[in-house]
Write a protein that holds these residues in place. Structure first.
Motif, short mmCIF file in Angstrom:
data_model
loop_
_atom_site.label_atom_id
_atom_site.label_comp_id
_atom_site.label_asym_id
_atom_site.label_seq_id
_atom_site.Cartn_x
_atom_site.Cartn_y
_atom_site.Cartn_z
N TYR A 15 -14.23 -23.43 -67.03
CA TYR A 15 -14.30 -24.72 -66.36
C TYR A 15 -15.64 -24.97 -65.66
O TYR A 15 -15.78 -25.94 -64.92
N GLN A 16 -16.59 -24.11 -65.87
CA GLN A 16 -17.86 -24.24 -65.15
C GLN A 16 -18.58 -25.55 -65.45
O GLN A 16 -19.33 -26.05 -64.61
N GLY A 17 -18.35 -26.11 -66.62
CA GLY A 17 -19.00 -27.37 -66.97
C GLY A 17 -18.33 -28.58 -66.37
O GLY A 17 -18.83 -29.71 -66.50
N GLN A 18 -17.18 -28.39 -65.69
CA GLN A 18 -16.45 -29.47 -65.02
C GLN A 18 -16.22 -29.06 -63.57
O GLN A 18 -15.19 -28.45 -63.24
N ILE A 55 -5.24 -32.44 -66.40
CA ILE A 55 -6.69 -32.68 -66.45
C ILE A 55 -7.20 -32.29 -67.84
O ILE A 55 -7.01 -31.15 -68.27
N PHE A 81 -9.42 -30.88 -70.77
CA PHE A 81 -10.42 -29.83 -70.85
C PHE A 81 -11.48 -30.28 -71.85
O PHE A 81 -11.30 -30.21 -73.06
N GLY A 82 -12.60 -30.77 -71.32
CA GLY A 82 -13.67 -31.26 -72.17
C GLY A 82 -13.18 -32.36 -73.11
O GLY A 82 -12.35 -33.19 -72.74
N ASP A 83 -13.67 -32.35 -74.34
CA ASP A 83 -13.24 -33.34 -75.33
C ASP A 83 -12.46 -32.68 -76.46
O ASP A 83 -12.46 -33.13 -77.60
N GLU A 108 -15.28 -30.33 -60.69
CA GLU A 108 -14.04 -30.64 -59.97
C GLU A 108 -12.89 -29.81 -60.50
O GLU A 108 -12.05 -29.30 -59.74
N LEU A 109 -12.82 -29.67 -61.82
CA LEU A 109 -11.78 -28.85 -62.43
C LEU A 109 -11.95 -27.39 -62.02
O LEU A 109 -10.97 -26.70 -61.70
N HIS A 110 -13.19 -26.93 -61.99
CA HIS A 110 -13.46 -25.55 -61.58
C HIS A 110 -12.97 -25.31 -60.16
O HIS A 110 -12.36 -24.27 -59.86
#
Length: 382
Positions: free
Chosen positions: A307-310, A362, A364-366, A312-314
């Motif tokens: 989740y490092q690329g998101q 939520i 996860f990416g696309d 808020e999710l992280h």
């Protein structure tokens, strides 16, 4: 609809536990209750240190089933799969009970349960601790494949399966080995291995400290209660191989229940067991409505690093893990002399559910998948 696992009026339900002849010696009976014990079988556990290690593994084993069960439970969308939801929830509660029972035994023989450490938490995908690694356990959404894995976890041991503390195929084999080890080390230790210090006896978690249902906490002070606790664990998990017990005997006056294996099989077969059924016949009773697609499409085996690329999710994932770690900390302290801490963990359990469901909503990416709880060690902020 009355749920299969709560039908106390069925005279041939698989009992959780068959009464144990607690005064009998291991070397004088072949099978006692749900824990088959092989006559004249030598124990692989010879020392108190080995016994302490084995019961620490038992605590870790019981815990290792809880995150997968919870993930499957939380992934079910609200208002659907009501029977499956109640079955899985009932099993989770009993797995928590088993953790406490294993900790009570470890405390009773002078050990110290270790629950709030990073290495206590298993990695997923993975196998049951010290098992033969014959199947893989994932953190994954509710599905037929997931329930099939749960059946492998709870699979009953055959009556002639040898006790094994390491490399076991079934949990029943593991506990057979631990029971034999308890008897052996206790017999070969002058004065026995069970603590007599009144202060150390206070480390036992008793029923007044436990918030769950389905079974009963057994405070362990002697070999007699240790046997009883192991019967409770194995009986609730796998029941009795190839039988449905129609005895009216009860350990705790709580009626008759299916063991975990058979409860999960009701979900997979989408049908309840009824009075005439046997483990070999499978369930032939009332059909269960199972909506396999009514689930959050959670990513398989999520890790917080995913989740490092998101950001808020992280952060939300981190908060879930902090709550989870705080819960483990509560259980650790409860099993190490502060049993009242167990009740204080109830609120954390509710928080855990809400935070998990938030993650499952939520994207996860696309990828078309949703995020999910990772069950990793994360110390709460002080």
């Amino acid at each position: 609809m009355k749920l299969a696992f709560s039908q106390s009026n069925n005279p041939q339900r698989q009992k959780l536990i068959k009464g144990l002849h607690t005064e009998a010696r291991v070397d004088t009976y072949v099978k006692s209750g749900n824990v088959p014990l092989l006559k004249e079988k030598d124990s692989s556990i010879k020392t108190l240190a080995q016994l302490h290690s084995a019961f620490q593994t038992a605590i870790e084993l019981e815990h290792s089933t809880i995150p997968p069960y919870l993930v499957a439970l939380y992934s079910i969308k609200d208002g659907t799969n009501q029977v499956a939801t109640q079955i899985i929830r009932s099993v989770v509660i009993e797995e928590m009970l088993h953790m406490i029972l294993a900790a009570n035994i470890l405390n009773a023989i002078g050990g110290e349960p270790k629950i709030n450490a990073k290495n206590f938490i298993p990695a997923y995908p993975g196998s049951l601790p010290d098992s033969d690694k014959s199947f893989i356990i994932n953190l994954e959404k509710f599905s037929k494949e997931t329930i099939d894995t749960f059946l492998k976890i709870e699979k009953p041991a055959h009556t002639n399966a040898p006790p094994k503390a390491k490399g076991y195929h079934t949990i029943g084999q593991f506990y057979q080995a631990l029971m034999l080890g308890l008897e052996y080390v206790n017999d070969h230790t002058e004065g026995g291995i069970f603590v007599t210090d009144p202060e150390k006896k206070k480390r036992q978690v008793t029923q007044e400290h436990y918030y769950g249902s389905g079974g009963e906490i057994v405070p362990v002070y002697t070999i007699k209660e240790a046997r009883l606790a192991i019967e409770e664990i194995v009986g609730q998990g796998e029941g009795i191989d190839d039988t449905i017990d129609d005895s009216d005997e009860k350990l705790f006056g709580q009626g008759i229940e299916y063991a975990h294996y058979f409860r999960f099989n009701e979900i997979l077969q989408e049908r309840m067991y009824c009075e005439k059924d046997t483990p070999k016949s499978g369930p032939t009773g009332e059909k269960i409505v199972v909506e396999w697609d009514a689930v959050h499409n959670m990513k398989l085996n999520p890790k917080i690093k995913d989740y490092q690329g998101q950001p808020e999710l992280h952060e939300q994932s981190k908060q879930f893990n902090q709550t989870y770690t705080a819960l483990l900390d509560n259980i650790h302290h409860a099993c190490n002399g502060e049993p009242e801490m167990l009740m204080k963990g109830v609120g954390l359990m509710y928080q855990l559910k809400y935070k998990a469901v938030e993650l499952m909503n939520i994207p996860f990416g696309d990828t078309g998948e949703m995020a999910g709880p990772t069950f990793e060690f994360e110390q709460p902020k002080k």
